[in-house]
Write an enzyme that holds these catalytic residues in place. Structure first.
Site, mmCIF file in Angstrom:
data_model
loop_
_atom_site.group_PDB
_atom_site.id
_atom_site.type_symbol
_atom_site.label_atom_id
_atom_site.label_comp_id
_atom_site.label_asym_id
_atom_site.label_seq_id
_atom_site.Cartn_x
_atom_site.Cartn_y
_atom_site.Cartn_z
ATOM 1 N N GLY A 101 1.028 -1.814 0.066
ATOM 2 C CA GLY A 101 0.254 -0.048 0.128
ATOM 3 C C GLY A 101 1.000 1.435 0.231
ATOM 4 O O GLY A 101 2.241 0.982 -0.400
ATOM 5 N N ASN A 102 0.121 2.440 0.227
ATOM 6 C CA ASN A 102 1.381 3.615 0.494
ATOM 7 C C ASN A 102 0.369 4.894 1.290
ATOM 8 O O ASN A 102 -0.725 4.142 2.061
ATOM 9 C CB ASN A 102 1.149 4.068 -1.020
ATOM 10 C CG ASN A 102 -0.037 4.911 -1.860
ATOM 11 O OD1 ASN A 102 -1.116 5.570 -0.846
ATOM 12 N ND2 ASN A 102 -0.505 3.748 -2.867
ATOM 13 N N ARG A 103 1.051 5.832 1.480
ATOM 14 C CA ARG A 103 -0.093 6.339 2.954
ATOM 15 C C ARG A 103 -0.405 7.452 2.535
ATOM 16 O O ARG A 103 -1.122 8.691 3.227
ATOM 17 C CB ARG A 103 1.820 7.330 3.383
ATOM 18 C CG ARG A 103 3.075 6.008 3.655
ATOM 19 C CD ARG A 103 3.465 6.589 4.491
ATOM 20 N NE ARG A 103 3.381 7.732 5.406
ATOM 21 C CZ ARG A 103 4.375 8.263 6.422
ATOM 22 N NH1 ARG A 103 6.273 8.136 6.046
ATOM 23 N NH2 ARG A 103 4.321 9.425 7.272
ATOM 24 N N ALA A 107 -3.613 7.639 -4.908
ATOM 25 C CA ALA A 107 -1.897 7.821 -5.703
ATOM 26 C C ALA A 107 -2.249 6.115 -6.098
ATOM 27 O O ALA A 107 -1.981 5.049 -4.886
ATOM 28 C CB ALA A 107 -0.934 7.835 -3.585
#
Ligand code: CTP
Ligand code: CA
Length: 225
Positions: A33-35, A100
């Protein structure tokens, strides 16, 4: 603009927004995943709805309430987001790509939880995800395209290069990393187009979203569509 005038800015317009991160499954319990928190994209959806637009929000996995009057489609992976966005893009006037999107996914999703085997570590093979923004840009009836560029260095130069490479109408650039950009309420954005650079000072995401929507509305009027 006063609230009363804002309500007409995007009247009759279809606005499509992607928001949040994507999660790319590795096995039944793990993912890449990402932030991204999704807050900027959700604030834009709220501002677009307040401006009178008909808003579709394609959201990755986030923990946020749907803004009033917004039609929300929840997705998990980049490929799911791609399908949902392309499905809704045909009739939209504007696509704002605030998500994102994970650039890579595991080449294979393991059916069962991956187990350790000795001390050898693990290599994951990754495959590139489809570029949602590029595929919307390639549609026969191309909407106004707004991209985001979250960068950790050389923010404006990288963003301008992205604007040109992706043939966007506008790119919103912001600095991320070390407490900036992700998972916070305030942000600062630079709006870059072929002929102008507009630096929006640090403000709540909601306020930045309104300013972005003002610029988008102006661009649509300039286009005369
Ligand atoms: N984007 C997208 N689909 C992808 C990757 C990115 O729609 N698969 C969109 C993002 O939502 C953003 C813009 O493209 O609006 C730029 O994303 P970014 O990650 O900054 O650019 P990339 O083209 O992926 O380049 P890189 O990550 O290598 O800098
Ligand atoms: Ca990327």
């Amino acid at each position: 603009l006063a609230a009363r005038q804002r309500g007409d800015l995007l009247a009759g317009r279809q606005v499509l927004i992607s928001a949040g991160p994507t999660f790319e499954d590795i096995d039944p319990v793990r993912f890449l995943g990402n932030r991204s928190s999704g807050r900027m994209g959700f604030a834009i959806a709220e501002a677009a709805a307040e401006a009178g637009a008909s808003v579709t929000l394609v959201a990755g996995p986030v923990n946020l309430a749907t803004p009033a009057g917004v039609q929300r489609i929840d997705v998990r992976s980049a490929r799911e987001m791609h399908a949902a966005v392309l499905g809704a893009a045909q009739n939209c006037d504007v696509f704002i790509a605030a998500a994102a999107v994970g650039d890579f996914r595991p080449a294979e999703v393991a059916l069962h939880k991956i187990k350790k085997r000795g001390d050898g570590g693990l290599s994951l093979e990754l495959t590139q995800n489809p570029d949602i923004l590029a595929d919307v840009a390639a549609l026969p009836r191309r909407p106004l395209l707004v991209g985001f560029a979250a960068e950790t260095e050389n923010v404006e130069a990288y963003a301008r290069a992205k604007l040109e490479r992706k043939r966007l109408d506008l790119i919103a650039a912001n600095q991320v990393g070390s407490g900036l950009g992700f998972e916070v309420d305030d942000n600062s954005l630079t709006l870059i187009s072929a002929d102008a650079t507009l630096r929006l000072p640090t403000a709540p995401k909601r306020e930045l979203a309104r300013q972005l929507i003002d610029v988008v509305a102006q661009r649509l009027r300039d286009r005369g569509t």
